[in-house]
Design a protein around this motif. Structure first.
Motif, PDB file in Angstrom:
ATOM      1  N   LEU A   7      -3.766  -3.264 -47.273  1.00 33.89           N
ATOM      2  CA  LEU A   7      -3.137  -2.102 -47.451  1.00 33.89           C
ATOM      3  C   LEU A   7      -3.413  -1.169 -46.152  1.00 33.89           C
ATOM      4  CD1 LEU A   7      -3.978  -0.897 -51.079  1.00 33.89           C
ATOM      5  CD2 LEU A   7      -1.926  -1.952 -50.190  1.00 33.89           C
ATOM      6  N   ARG A   8      -2.226  -0.260 -45.669  1.00 37.18           N
ATOM      7  CA  ARG A   8      -2.639   0.440 -44.490  1.00 37.18           C
ATOM      8  C   ARG A   8      -3.233   1.960 -45.224  1.00 37.18           C
ATOM      9  NH1 ARG A   8       3.076  -1.370 -43.224  1.00 37.18           N
ATOM     10  NH2 ARG A   8       2.609  -3.275 -42.126  1.00 37.18           N
ATOM     11  N   ALA A   9      -3.790   2.915 -44.234  1.00 38.34           N
ATOM     12  CA  ALA A   9      -4.010   3.988 -44.705  1.00 38.34           C
ATOM     13  C   ALA A   9      -3.181   4.948 -45.422  1.00 38.34           C
ATOM     14  CB  ALA A   9      -4.735   4.894 -43.454  1.00 38.34           C
ATOM     15  N   ASN A  10      -1.758   4.889 -44.915  1.00 37.43           N
ATOM     16  CA  ASN A  10      -0.643   5.799 -45.637  1.00 37.43           C
ATOM     17  C   ASN A  10      -0.143   5.055 -46.781  1.00 37.43           C
ATOM     18  OD1 ASN A  10       0.602   3.751 -44.303  1.00 37.43           O
ATOM     19  ND2 ASN A  10       2.221   4.997 -43.368  1.00 37.43           N
ATOM     20  N   GLU A  11      -0.557   4.119 -47.398  1.00 43.90           N
ATOM     21  CA  GLU A  11      -0.350   3.492 -48.491  1.00 43.90           C
ATOM     22  C   GLU A  11      -1.217   3.528 -49.502  1.00 43.90           C
ATOM     23  OE1 GLU A  11       2.475  -0.359 -47.191  1.00 43.90           O
ATOM     24  OE2 GLU A  11       0.135  -0.462 -46.959  1.00 43.90           O
ATOM     25  N   ILE A 148      -8.782   3.741 -42.501  1.00 45.52           N
ATOM     26  CA  ILE A 148      -9.431   2.677 -43.196  1.00 45.52           C
ATOM     27  C   ILE A 148      -9.598   1.532 -42.277  1.00 45.52           C
ATOM     28  CG2 ILE A 148      -7.310   1.527 -44.214  1.00 45.52           C
ATOM     29  CD1 ILE A 148      -9.061   1.490 -47.103  1.00 45.52           C
ATOM     30  N   ALA A 149     -10.698   0.944 -42.578  1.00 48.70           N
ATOM     31  CA  ALA A 149     -11.010  -0.450 -42.098  1.00 48.70           C
ATOM     32  C   ALA A 149     -11.344  -1.596 -42.901  1.00 48.70           C
ATOM     33  CB  ALA A 149     -12.080  -0.700 -40.940  1.00 48.70           C
ATOM     34  N   LEU A 158     -14.165   3.908 -43.784  1.00 45.06           N
ATOM     35  CA  LEU A 158     -13.334   5.015 -44.531  1.00 45.06           C
ATOM     36  C   LEU A 158     -13.103   6.322 -43.832  1.00 45.06           C
ATOM     37  CD1 LEU A 158     -11.135   5.181 -46.981  1.00 45.06           C
ATOM     38  CD2 LEU A 158     -13.283   5.372 -48.360  1.00 45.06           C
ATOM     39  N   ALA A 159     -12.167   6.812 -43.618  1.00 40.26           N
ATOM     40  CA  ALA A 159     -12.225   8.386 -43.099  1.00 40.26           C
ATOM     41  C   ALA A 159     -11.193   8.928 -43.961  1.00 40.26           C
ATOM     42  CB  ALA A 159     -11.696   8.545 -41.834  1.00 40.26           C
ATOM     43  N   ILE A 160     -11.490  10.039 -44.824  1.00 40.68           N
ATOM     44  CA  ILE A 160     -10.688  10.789 -45.629  1.00 40.68           C
ATOM     45  C   ILE A 160     -10.903  12.307 -45.354  1.00 40.68           C
ATOM     46  CG2 ILE A 160     -10.505  11.741 -48.143  1.00 40.68           C
ATOM     47  CD1 ILE A 160     -11.456   9.100 -48.999  1.00 40.68           C
ATOM     48  N   LYS A 161      -9.537  12.764 -45.426  1.00 42.61           N
ATOM     49  CA  LYS A 161      -9.705  14.531 -44.961  1.00 42.61           C
ATOM     50  C   LYS A 161      -9.006  15.151 -45.941  1.00 42.61           C
ATOM     51  CE  LYS A 161      -5.207  14.298 -42.528  1.00 42.61           C
ATOM     52  NZ  LYS A 161      -4.532  14.434 -41.010  1.00 42.61           N
TER      53      LYS A 161
END
Length: 164
Positions: A7-11, A148-149, A158-161
């Motif tokens: 999965l990609r971060a935007n998914e 996300i990695a 993982l980076a969340i904002k």
């Protein structure tokens, strides 16, 4: 048979799981449209299908992928009702779970525990009490996965904002 990409971060969506005095926890999830898009791009729009059926009052979804000899391989799973749209949520959940059985989004099961402290979220006492008469806290904050990695179907970064 087929290997599905990570999965990609935007998914990936992040939703608030629990709220306390000065903190909240987050849960990562994907929606059914992500699964449909990944199936389309990996095996082709005409090479997969889904069926729903009921067993002992539980809704299952079976996702089939066409093989090279025009046969089908099926993987199934059961869903649970959602808090908002009961039947639609159960159908969507069973489909997403069946897709995880194919490997789509399986990395979400390796998510770390995500704790957001008071400096990064706004929580408040909503003036309600739980069954032990403790205050129930809430937040109106929204979060998204920024980066996300993933390595070997495991989340390693993982980076969340907060997007509120």
């Amino acid at each position: 048979m087929c290997k599905f990409r990570d999965l990609r971060a935007n998914e990936i969506d992040a939703r608030v799981g629990q709220v306390g005095d000065g903190y909240c926890t987050l849960l990562l999830y994907k929606d059914a449209r992500v699964d449909m898009d990944i199936l389309d791009e990996t095996v082709g729009e005409d090479s997969w299908q889904r069926r729903h059926y009921e067993v002992k009052g539980n809704l299952y979804c079976s996702v089939g992928i066409k093989t090279l000899d025009n046969g089908w391989v099926w993987k199934d799973d059961c869903g649970t009702e959602s808090n908002t749209e009961k039947e639609k949520g159960e159908s969507s959940d069973s489909f997403k779970r069946a897709c995880v059985n194919w490997g789509i989004g399986r990395e979400l099961y390796t998510s770390p525990f995500i704790w957001v402290d008071a400096k990064s979220c706004n929580t408040y006492d909503n003036k309600r009490k739980d069954k032990y008469q403790n205050p129930i806290f809430a937040t109106n904050d929204s979060f998204e996965v920024e980066k996300i990695a993933i390595e070997n179907k495991k989340i390693v970064g993982l980076a969340i904002k907060n997007v509120t």
